[in-house]
Structure formats: C-alpha cells, structure tokens
Design a protein around this motif. Structure first.
Motif, PDB file in Angstrom:
ATOM      1  N   TYR A  46      14.102  30.449  72.791  1.00  0.00           N
ATOM      2  CA  TYR A  46      12.843  30.325  72.813  1.00  0.00           C
ATOM      3  C   TYR A  46      12.775  29.837  74.341  1.00  0.00           C
ATOM      4  N   PHE A  47      13.277  30.062  75.373  1.00  0.00           N
ATOM      5  CA  PHE A  47      13.666  30.063  76.704  1.00  0.00           C
ATOM      6  C   PHE A  47      12.053  31.619  77.001  1.00  0.00           C
ATOM      7  N   SER A  48      13.017  32.706  76.207  1.00  0.00           N
ATOM      8  CA  SER A  48      11.934  34.363  76.137  1.00  0.00           C
ATOM      9  C   SER A  48      10.642  33.852  75.348  1.00  0.00           C
ATOM     10  N   TYR A  49      10.372  32.759  74.812  1.00  0.00           N
ATOM     11  CA  TYR A  49       8.651  32.742  73.976  1.00  0.00           C
ATOM     12  C   TYR A  49       8.026  31.708  74.771  1.00  0.00           C
ATOM     13  N   SER A  50       8.836  31.225  75.996  1.00  0.00           N
ATOM     14  CA  SER A  50       7.731  30.533  76.702  1.00  0.00           C
ATOM     15  C   SER A  50       7.331  31.585  77.026  1.00  0.00           C
ATOM     16  N   VAL A  51       8.556  32.715  77.925  1.00  0.00           N
ATOM     17  CA  VAL A  51       7.439  33.613  79.204  1.00  0.00           C
ATOM     18  C   VAL A  51       6.955  33.627  78.749  1.00  0.00           C
ATOM     19  N   PHE A  52       6.860  34.136  76.689  1.00  0.00           N
ATOM     20  CA  PHE A  52       5.593  35.180  76.509  1.00  0.00           C
ATOM     21  C   PHE A  52       4.345  34.398  76.386  1.00  0.00           C
ATOM     22  N   ARG A  53       4.654  32.845  75.841  1.00  0.00           N
ATOM     23  CA  ARG A  53       3.059  32.618  76.120  1.00  0.00           C
ATOM     24  C   ARG A  53       2.919  31.843  77.070  1.00  0.00           C
ATOM     25  N   ALA A  54       3.501  32.022  78.229  1.00  0.00           N
ATOM     26  CA  ALA A  54       2.853  31.708  79.621  1.00  0.00           C
ATOM     27  C   ALA A  54       1.759  32.778  79.927  1.00  0.00           C
ATOM     28  N   HIS A  55       2.372  34.182  79.665  1.00  0.00           N
ATOM     29  CA  HIS A  55       1.675  35.142  79.912  1.00  0.00           C
ATOM     30  C   HIS A  55       0.499  35.348  79.076  1.00  0.00           C
ATOM     31  N   GLY A  56       0.176  33.994  77.852  1.00  0.00           N
ATOM     32  CA  GLY A  56      -0.702  34.453  77.109  1.00  0.00           C
ATOM     33  C   GLY A  56      -0.674  35.947  75.717  1.00  0.00           C
ATOM     34  N   ASP A  57       0.881  35.671  75.203  1.00  0.00           N
ATOM     35  CA  ASP A  57       0.913  36.471  74.156  1.00  0.00           C
ATOM     36  C   ASP A  57       1.686  35.319  73.197  1.00  0.00           C
ATOM     37  N   THR A  58       0.697  35.173  72.408  1.00  0.00           N
ATOM     38  CA  THR A  58       1.295  34.128  71.167  1.00  0.00           C
ATOM     39  C   THR A  58       1.630  35.111  70.251  1.00  0.00           C
ATOM     40  N   ARG A  59       1.191  36.276  70.332  1.00  0.00           N
ATOM     41  CA  ARG A  59       1.667  36.747  68.975  1.00  0.00           C
ATOM     42  C   ARG A  59       3.149  37.819  68.844  1.00  0.00           C
ATOM     43  N   LEU A  60       4.165  38.057  69.527  1.00  0.00           N
ATOM     44  CA  LEU A  60       5.384  38.538  69.239  1.00  0.00           C
ATOM     45  C   LEU A  60       6.258  37.038  68.862  1.00  0.00           C
ATOM     46  N   PRO A  61       6.005  35.985  70.102  1.00  0.00           N
ATOM     47  CA  PRO A  61       6.552  34.703  69.727  1.00  0.00           C
ATOM     48  C   PRO A  61       6.963  34.492  68.337  1.00  0.00           C
ATOM     49  N   GLY A  62       5.394  34.616  67.790  1.00  0.00           N
ATOM     50  CA  GLY A  62       5.232  34.202  66.279  1.00  0.00           C
ATOM     51  C   GLY A  62       6.007  35.092  65.695  1.00  0.00           C
ATOM     52  N   LYS A  63       5.586  36.975  65.248  1.00  0.00           N
ATOM     53  CA  LYS A  63       6.672  37.980  64.879  1.00  0.00           C
ATOM     54  C   LYS A  63       8.174  37.507  64.681  1.00  0.00           C
ATOM     55  N   MET A  64       8.615  37.324  66.077  1.00  0.00           N
ATOM     56  CA  MET A  64       9.507  37.053  65.899  1.00  0.00           C
ATOM     57  C   MET A  64      10.459  35.612  65.397  1.00  0.00           C
ATOM     58  N   MET A  65       9.722  34.830  65.528  1.00  0.00           N
ATOM     59  CA  MET A  65      10.005  33.379  64.266  1.00  0.00           C
ATOM     60  C   MET A  65       9.942  33.826  62.856  1.00  0.00           C
ATOM     61  N   VAL A  66       8.714  34.944  62.521  1.00  0.00           N
ATOM     62  CA  VAL A  66       8.822  35.545  61.033  1.00  0.00           C
ATOM     63  C   VAL A  66      10.113  36.046  61.038  1.00  0.00           C
ATOM     64  N   LEU A  67      10.654  37.251  61.417  1.00  0.00           N
ATOM     65  CA  LEU A  67      11.210  38.093  61.402  1.00  0.00           C
ATOM     66  C   LEU A  67      12.931  36.782  61.554  1.00  0.00           C
ATOM     67  N   SER A  68      13.291  36.519  62.250  1.00  0.00           N
ATOM     68  CA  SER A  68      14.165  35.489  61.946  1.00  0.00           C
ATOM     69  C   SER A  68      14.429  34.601  60.787  1.00  0.00           C
ATOM     70  N   SER A  69      13.452  33.888  60.815  1.00  0.00           N
ATOM     71  CA  SER A  69      12.810  33.730  59.166  1.00  0.00           C
ATOM     72  C   SER A  69      13.484  33.952  57.893  1.00  0.00           C
ATOM     73  N   LEU A  70      13.276  35.589  58.244  1.00  0.00           N
ATOM     74  CA  LEU A  70      13.352  36.547  56.899  1.00  0.00           C
ATOM     75  C   LEU A  70      14.975  36.762  57.154  1.00  0.00           C
ATOM     76  N   VAL A  71      15.687  36.797  58.140  1.00  0.00           N
ATOM     77  CA  VAL A  71      16.954  37.805  57.802  1.00  0.00           C
ATOM     78  C   VAL A  71      17.538  36.093  57.938  1.00  0.00           C
ATOM     79  N   ASN A  72      17.310  35.031  58.204  1.00  0.00           N
ATOM     80  CA  ASN A  72      18.274  33.280  57.750  1.00  0.00           C
ATOM     81  C   ASN A  72      18.323  33.808  56.493  1.00  0.00           C
ATOM     82  N   LEU A  73      16.473  33.376  56.355  1.00  0.00           N
ATOM     83  CA  LEU A  73      16.364  33.504  54.156  1.00  0.00           C
ATOM     84  C   LEU A  73      17.653  34.088  53.350  1.00  0.00           C
ATOM     85  N   VAL A  74      17.419  35.793  53.885  1.00  0.00           N
ATOM     86  CA  VAL A  74      18.201  36.603  53.136  1.00  0.00           C
ATOM     87  C   VAL A  74      20.086  36.407  53.654  1.00  0.00           C
ATOM     88  N   LEU A  75      20.454  35.886  54.708  1.00  0.00           N
ATOM     89  CA  LEU A  75      21.855  35.453  54.391  1.00  0.00           C
ATOM     90  C   LEU A  75      22.311  34.240  54.127  1.00  0.00           C
TER      91      LEU A  75
END
Length: 444
Positions: free
Chosen positions: A144-173
């Motif tokens: 979450y702290f790393s997401y905060s850095v990206f959002r502060a720079h105006g980049d919301t796409r990478l945090p969004g993608k990472m949330m999807v990626l981690s969710s998919l990994v969790n869904l499989v496991l």
C-alpha cells in the motif's frame, strides 16, 4: 478546467483504481466465501479478526494519506528531489511501524479476542489463522505504501494493475491452500491467509522494481528530510490515523454487540463487512485518486478547481452508490445464497444487505469529505467528522436497534446511522466550499 474535461480526467484517474479495488476486495470476499464452506465456526473466527485487521489498515492508510499529501504538494511546488526523499521515508518508516504493531497484536491476541467475545472453540481457529494473517497484513501495508507513492505522482494505472494481479494470484491459490489438491488435504483456515501473503509478495516485487526503475525514491539526505518533514507529516498523519482508527474501534464494539446475538449472526456480519467494502469500490477508488489531485491543486493554490472536483465527486458517489445499493438489495436472497452455505446465515445476511447497501450512498459522501480534508489542510476537521459518524451516528443507533428489536433493529439502526453521517458530511462540505475566500487558511 471545464466540467466535462474535469469529469473525463476524474474518470481516467479513478477507473484503474476502481478495477484494482474491485479485484482486491473481490478476493477478500472470495476468501470469506471459501471459508464459509469450511463451517460456521471457521467463518466466525475470521470475522472476529476483522476489527484488528482494520486497525492495521487504519494506521497504514493514515500514514499513506500523509505521505501522498506531502509528495503531491512537493510535486505541485516543483520540488522533485524532496518528493523522492519522502518516498523512501514512508517505505522504511511505515514498514517498521506496521511490523511492530503486528508483533504486539500477536503477543496479546488471546485476551483481545476474549474481550471481543470469542469462545474457546473460536479461539482455537483464530490461533492457527492469526499468525499468517498478520504476515499478510504487513506485506499488504508495504504494498500500500508503494501504491501511495505512485498515486502521488498521478499514476493510478500501475497500482490498479497490481491489485488485479495480486487478486488473481490469491484466487488461484485460495482453493488449493484451503482445501488441498489430490491426496493433500490443504491447510484449512490458515490457507486463506497464506494465499494472501503470497499474492501480496508478488505485487510487492513488481512495484518495488518499477519504483526503482522510475527513480522515484532517493537515499540521499533522508535524515535531514526526516527532521524537516516530521512536523508537517505528523500534522497530517496523526489526525488521519485517528480518523482511520475510528472504524476498527467501532468495528470491535459492533462485533461485541453482534456476538451477543449468536454465532450465525457473527458469521453473517463478517460476510456483510466484506460485501460492504466491495460495494464501496468506486468510493474507495476516489478516496485514493482524488486526494493527490486535490493536493497538487492545494500546492498550486487552485481553489476553484478544488470546488469543482468536490462537487463532481459527491454527485458521482450519490448516483452510483444508490443505484448499486438498490440493485443489490433487490437481489439480496440470491446474493446471500451465493456467499453463505448455512440457511440461517443466508437469512440474516439477506436482511443486512437490504438495509445497509442503499445507505452506503450517504456513507460514501462522508468518506469523500473525510479523505478530501486530509489532503486540503483540515485533517482535524476530517478526524472530528469521522469520529462523529461512528460514535454519534452509527454505533448508538446500531446498539439501540439491537436492544429493542434484535437482528432486524441492528440492521435498521446501522442504516440510519449511515444516513445521518452522510447528511452531516454534506453540511460540512457546503460550509467549507461556500467560503472560498477562507480556503487558503483552513483553520481547524
């Protein structure tokens, strides 16, 4: 900026986070749905851990709000090097604070959960689940702290993608680690926590690599920056953390009320808590994407755009959340059937959905006003608003309803509390935005 352009920009900033929040909260709801198949006792055990998990999240969000506000203001003022130093500080200090909190919560978990109303059987399930769950919470905080850095720079796409990626990994496991595969029977309840820990680790590896590649963090001058920034950081973080800690404290008190009604009620309340955060995905996304934008406007002194942004955000919250709440309330029996295997839990969850989901439109307005307050220099006012929402509006009506009308009254009381909180937040925002000549001061 014209209203149409503003709406398009808000959409572009928010939709990646909305998809990410949907994926992240969706896998948490899937966790609970899988655990519900293990049994009511296991689901109740997980439900008892929610308030303490929210406690960790509250502290990390408070720190993230403060650092995102400071970084966005630094960027708005053209101080790029300072923004890089602040990024490094939050990752290092935040990881240490959350790690220490996790250790404390493990050492004292037995008396805490007994105080919340857990019996011996529930405690036995909590014991095997709570350790890996705390590990996953610490990894989630770093992410979450790393997401905060990206959002502060105006980049919301990478945090969004990472949330999807981690969710998919969790869904499989999740099903593999909970129920096993082949001759291996799986880990049961702890398997859900281990699946989340692995998913967060994957996301953390990717975001750390991207952060270093973009050179948004710096190790030079950190001590001097810490001495310079601790006062403004504390001025934002302390009220923000208190605001974020109010919900877990309220959740502890609420679940102690629910525990007096029975085990199936606790299980239904836990599922409803997961469903609440999932249904609020757009609001949560805006509380992530909006404050950095407001912070940059604050740094540039553009109060006209701040007013436009807040009015637009509130309109979106009301229309979206009310429409979604009505649709889900109409489909409550089928939704409850999909989430819970026990018929008694299904009936109790159906009642909660019908009362609570439409009331989240008002709750969403309150959440947006609180998040804006932390970005715009009135954190104390935001903290007071958050406290009033929970301890004047929500908890008293929830308790009174349960005392006089049982489960039905508890659900209705919680809904009334949300409505009152939304009206109160609306009045606070109107007073602030109606006096633009005083915006630069925001005396708390």
């Amino acid at each position: 900026m014209q209203q149409r352009e503003l709406a398009i920009t808000l959409w572009r900033q928010t939709w990646p986070m909305a998809i990410g929040v949907l994926a992240l909260l969706g896998f948490q709801l899937v966790d609970s749905a899988f655990i519900a198949r293990l049994g009511t006792a296991q689901l109740a055990a997980q439900s008892f851990t929610f308030p303490l998990s929210f406690l960790i999240i509250g502290i990390q969000v408070g720190m993230g709000i403060a650092i995102a506000a400071l970084i966005s203001r630094a960027l708005g003022a053209g101080e790029g090097e300072r923004a890089r130093r602040l990024s490094s500080l939050v990752l290092m200090a935040g990881g240490g604070v959350i790690g220490l909190l996790a250790i404390i919560l493990w050492l004292f978990h037995v008396p805490i959960f007994r105080l919340l109303g857990a019996d011996a059987t529930t405690l036995s399930y909590i014991y095997i689940y709570w350790g890996p769950q705390l590990l996953s919470a610490w990894l989630g905080a770093l992410l979450y702290f790393s997401y905060s850095v990206f959002r502060a720079h105006g980049d919301t796409r990478l945090p969004g993608k990472m949330m999807v990626l981690s969710s998919l990994v969790n869904l499989v496991l999740d099903p593999l680690l909970i129920f096993g595969v082949g001759d291996w029977e799986g880990w049961g309840l702890p398997g859900a926590a281990w699946a989340t820990a692995i998913a967060f680790s994957v996301g953390l590896l990717v975001t750390t690599r991207k952060l270093l590649k973009r050179q948004w963090a710096s190790q030079l001058g950190l001590w001097l920056e810490a001495k310079q920034s601790w006062r403004p950081f504390t001025g934002i973080a302390a009220p923000a953390m208190v605001s974020q800690l109010m919900p877990p404290l309220a959740a502890m008190l609420a679940i102690s009320v629910v525990a007096g009604l029975g085990e199936s009620e606790v299980a239904a309340w836990g599922l409803a808590s997961r469903l609440e955060t999932l249904s609020l995905m757009v609001i949560l996304a805006m509380t992530m994407s909006l404050p950095p934008w407001l912070g940059r406007c604050y740094g540039a002194g553009d109060w006209g755009q701040i007013q436009q942004l807040m009015r637009l955000a509130v309109k979106v919250a009301l229309v979206w959340q009310l429409s979604l709440g009505v649709v889900l309330a109409l489909g409550a029996p089928w939704l409850a059937m999909a989430l819970a295997g026990n018929p008694e839990v299904q009936n109790e969850l159906t009642l909660l959905i019908r009362f609570l989901l439409p009331s989240y439109a008002a709750l969403g307005v309150c959440m947006l006003v609180v998040s804006a307050g932390n970005a715009l220099g009135w954190p104390l006012r935001a903290m007071l608003l958050s406290s009033a929402r929970l301890f004047i509006c929500y908890l008293p009506f929830l308790w009174l309803g349960s005392q006089f009308f049982g489960w039905w009254g508890l659900a209705a009381g919680a809904a009334v509390g949300n409505l009152l909180a939304g009206l109160m937040a609306w009045q606070v925002m109107r007073r602030i935005l109606s006096r633009p000549h005083r915006q630069a001061g925001f005396v708390n």
